[in-house]
Design an enzyme around this catalytic site. Structure first.
Site, PDB file in Angstrom:
ATOM      1  N   ASP A  90      32.378   0.022  67.889  1.00  0.00           N
ATOM      2  CA  ASP A  90      31.794   0.847  68.955  1.00  0.00           C
ATOM      3  C   ASP A  90      32.924   1.207  69.915  1.00  0.00           C
ATOM      4  OD1 ASP A  90      29.995   2.027  70.850  1.00  0.00           O
ATOM      5  OD2 ASP A  90      28.417   0.678  70.158  1.00  0.00           O
ATOM      6  N   ARG A 142      26.031 -16.452  46.613  1.00  0.00           N
ATOM      7  CA  ARG A 142      25.119 -16.804  45.513  1.00  0.00           C
ATOM      8  C   ARG A 142      25.616 -17.857  44.528  1.00  0.00           C
ATOM      9  NH1 ARG A 142      24.160 -10.566  44.681  1.00  0.00           N
ATOM     10  NH2 ARG A 142      26.237 -10.701  45.588  1.00  0.00           N
ATOM     11  N   LYS A 145      28.874 -18.949  56.976  1.00  0.00           N
ATOM     12  CA  LYS A 145      28.912 -17.575  57.496  1.00  0.00           C
ATOM     13  C   LYS A 145      27.489 -17.112  57.779  1.00  0.00           C
ATOM     14  CE  LYS A 145      29.617 -13.701  54.841  1.00  0.00           C
ATOM     15  NZ  LYS A 145      28.661 -12.661  55.261  1.00  0.00           N
ATOM     16  N   LYS A 187      30.617  -7.540  62.100  1.00  0.00           N
ATOM     17  CA  LYS A 187      31.417  -6.299  61.884  1.00  0.00           C
ATOM     18  C   LYS A 187      31.217  -5.272  62.994  1.00  0.00           C
ATOM     19  CE  LYS A 187      31.300  -6.728  56.829  1.00  0.00           C
ATOM     20  NZ  LYS A 187      30.232  -7.692  56.585  1.00  0.00           N
ATOM     21  N   ASP A 193      29.515 -12.944  61.071  1.00  0.00           N
ATOM     22  CA  ASP A 193      29.973 -11.733  60.378  1.00  0.00           C
ATOM     23  C   ASP A 193      29.103 -10.550  60.798  1.00  0.00           C
ATOM     24  OD1 ASP A 193      30.923  -9.931  58.464  1.00  0.00           O
ATOM     25  OD2 ASP A 193      29.804 -10.850  56.821  1.00  0.00           O
ATOM     26  N   THR A 216      34.606  -3.297  50.651  1.00  0.00           N
ATOM     27  CA  THR A 216      34.848  -3.300  49.204  1.00  0.00           C
ATOM     28  C   THR A 216      33.812  -2.444  48.469  1.00  0.00           C
ATOM     29  OG1 THR A 216      33.687  -5.404  49.146  1.00  0.00           O
ATOM     30  CG2 THR A 216      36.070  -5.493  49.031  1.00  0.00           C
TER      31      THR A 216
HETATM   32  O1  C5P Z   1      26.712 -13.856  47.071  1.00  0.00           O
HETATM   33  P1  C5P Z   1      28.149 -13.438  47.272  1.00  0.00           P
HETATM   34  O2  C5P Z   1      29.131 -14.535  46.950  1.00  0.00           O
HETATM   35  O3  C5P Z   1      28.456 -12.138  46.576  1.00  0.00           O
HETATM   36  O4  C5P Z   1      28.249 -13.197  48.857  1.00  0.00           O
HETATM   37  C1  C5P Z   1      29.392 -12.685  49.457  1.00  0.00           C
HETATM   38  C2  C5P Z   1      29.172 -12.561  50.931  1.00  0.00           C
HETATM   39  O5  C5P Z   1      30.283 -11.887  51.485  1.00  0.00           O
HETATM   40  C3  C5P Z   1      27.951 -11.746  51.344  1.00  0.00           C
HETATM   41  O6  C5P Z   1      27.479 -12.275  52.575  1.00  0.00           O
HETATM   42  C4  C5P Z   1      28.508 -10.351  51.533  1.00  0.00           C
HETATM   43  O7  C5P Z   1      27.771  -9.593  52.460  1.00  0.00           O
HETATM   44  C5  C5P Z   1      29.885 -10.662  52.092  1.00  0.00           C
HETATM   45  N1  C5P Z   1      30.868  -9.610  51.907  1.00  0.00           N
HETATM   46  C6  C5P Z   1      31.232  -9.087  50.658  1.00  0.00           C
HETATM   47  N2  C5P Z   1      32.178  -8.119  50.554  1.00  0.00           N
HETATM   48  C7  C5P Z   1      32.771  -7.644  51.657  1.00  0.00           C
HETATM   49  C8  C5P Z   1      32.424  -8.159  52.911  1.00  0.00           C
HETATM   50  C9  C5P Z   1      31.462  -9.155  53.003  1.00  0.00           C
HETATM   51  O8  C5P Z   1      30.714  -9.525  49.646  1.00  0.00           O
HETATM   52  N3  C5P Z   1      33.695  -6.724  51.541  1.00  0.00           N
END
Ligand code: C5P
Length: 231
Positions: free
Chosen positions: A64, A210, A32, A61, A59, A119
């Protein structure tokens, strides 16, 4: 149904991103690319990663007026990404325009997903700032149904909402869920999390950042994640 693990490439530069991907010598993971990397490096980073053989979820999002989103989606589909997204709050007309823009002359197009409510937005913020009187589950289900009616393929949602989306929109409507952590791991800034094994029942794809990118051995963490999600 569990389909694949997508690694969130949340790195600030192409150099760090490509250095990270160089570690994967076997299977090329689905990745992603988010706003940080795309705004820093532009479309070139998408082309480079695509040429290396990865599937890409871009990603960005989008949100517009319909005509602007349609034209922007046309550009993204020419970049050969495999999956991209927009905000369902942009309305059904915007989502339909997006699909039109995304569809290539030969009829193929990337998968298009909608973000329902982020979220990070609480039900209190939704009531007090966005003036949405419905509950969070009602809002998520209604936005997902709008996305389905517009012809989209699925939504990005919390793994805790995936069951609700499947029940509202049917098994064939995809759920792509971030907020994934191994059973023994720290949560970072994610509040509502789920393990890969638990996510398997209602998520088609999980997005993992992460727990893989910051792991001492990212390839091992990725493989562990795939085996827990897919088996
Ligand atoms: O590091 P981690 O596993 O928390 O990363 C989750 C990824 O998903 C990040 O790129 C974050 O921006 C994305 N994301 C999220 N929650 C959302 C939409 C996207 O954590 N509702």
């Amino acid at each position: 149904m569990a389909n694949d693990v997508i690694i969130a490439l949340d790195f600030p530069t192409a150099e760090e991103t490509l250095g990270f991907l160089d570690r994967f010598t076997g299977k090329k993971p689905y990745v992603k690319i988010g706003m940080e990397l795309f705004y820093a490096e532009g479309p070139a980073i998408v082309r480079t990663i695509k040429e290396r053989g990865h599937s890409i979820f871009l990603d960005l999002k989008l949100h517009d007026i319909p005509n602007t989103v349609k034209k922007a989606m046309r550009v993204l589909s020419e970049l050969s990404v495999d999956m991209t997204n927009l905000h369902a709050a942009g309305t059904r007309a915007m989502m339909e325009a997006a699909l039109e823009g995304l569809t290539r002359p030969d009829g193929t197009r990337p998968i298009l997903l909608a973000v329902t409510q982020l979220t990070s937005t609480s039900e209190q913020q939704m009531h007090q700032e966005l003036l949405i009187g419905a509950t969070m589950p009602e809002t998520v289900a209604a936005y997902a149904l709008n996305a389905k009616a517009a012809g989209l393929d699925g939504v990005v949602c919390s793994p805790l909402e995936a069951k609700l989306v499947k029940e509202s929109c049917g098994e064939g409507f995809w759920t792509v869920t971030p907020g994934i952590r191994f059973a023994d791991a720290k949560k970072d800034d994610q509040a509502r999390i789920m393990t890969p094994e638990k996510a398997r029942r209602y998520s088609d794809y999980i997005v993992v950042g992460r727990p893989i990118t910051q792991a001492p051995d990212p390839v091992e963490a990725y493989e562990r994640c795939v085996s827990q999600f897919l088996n």
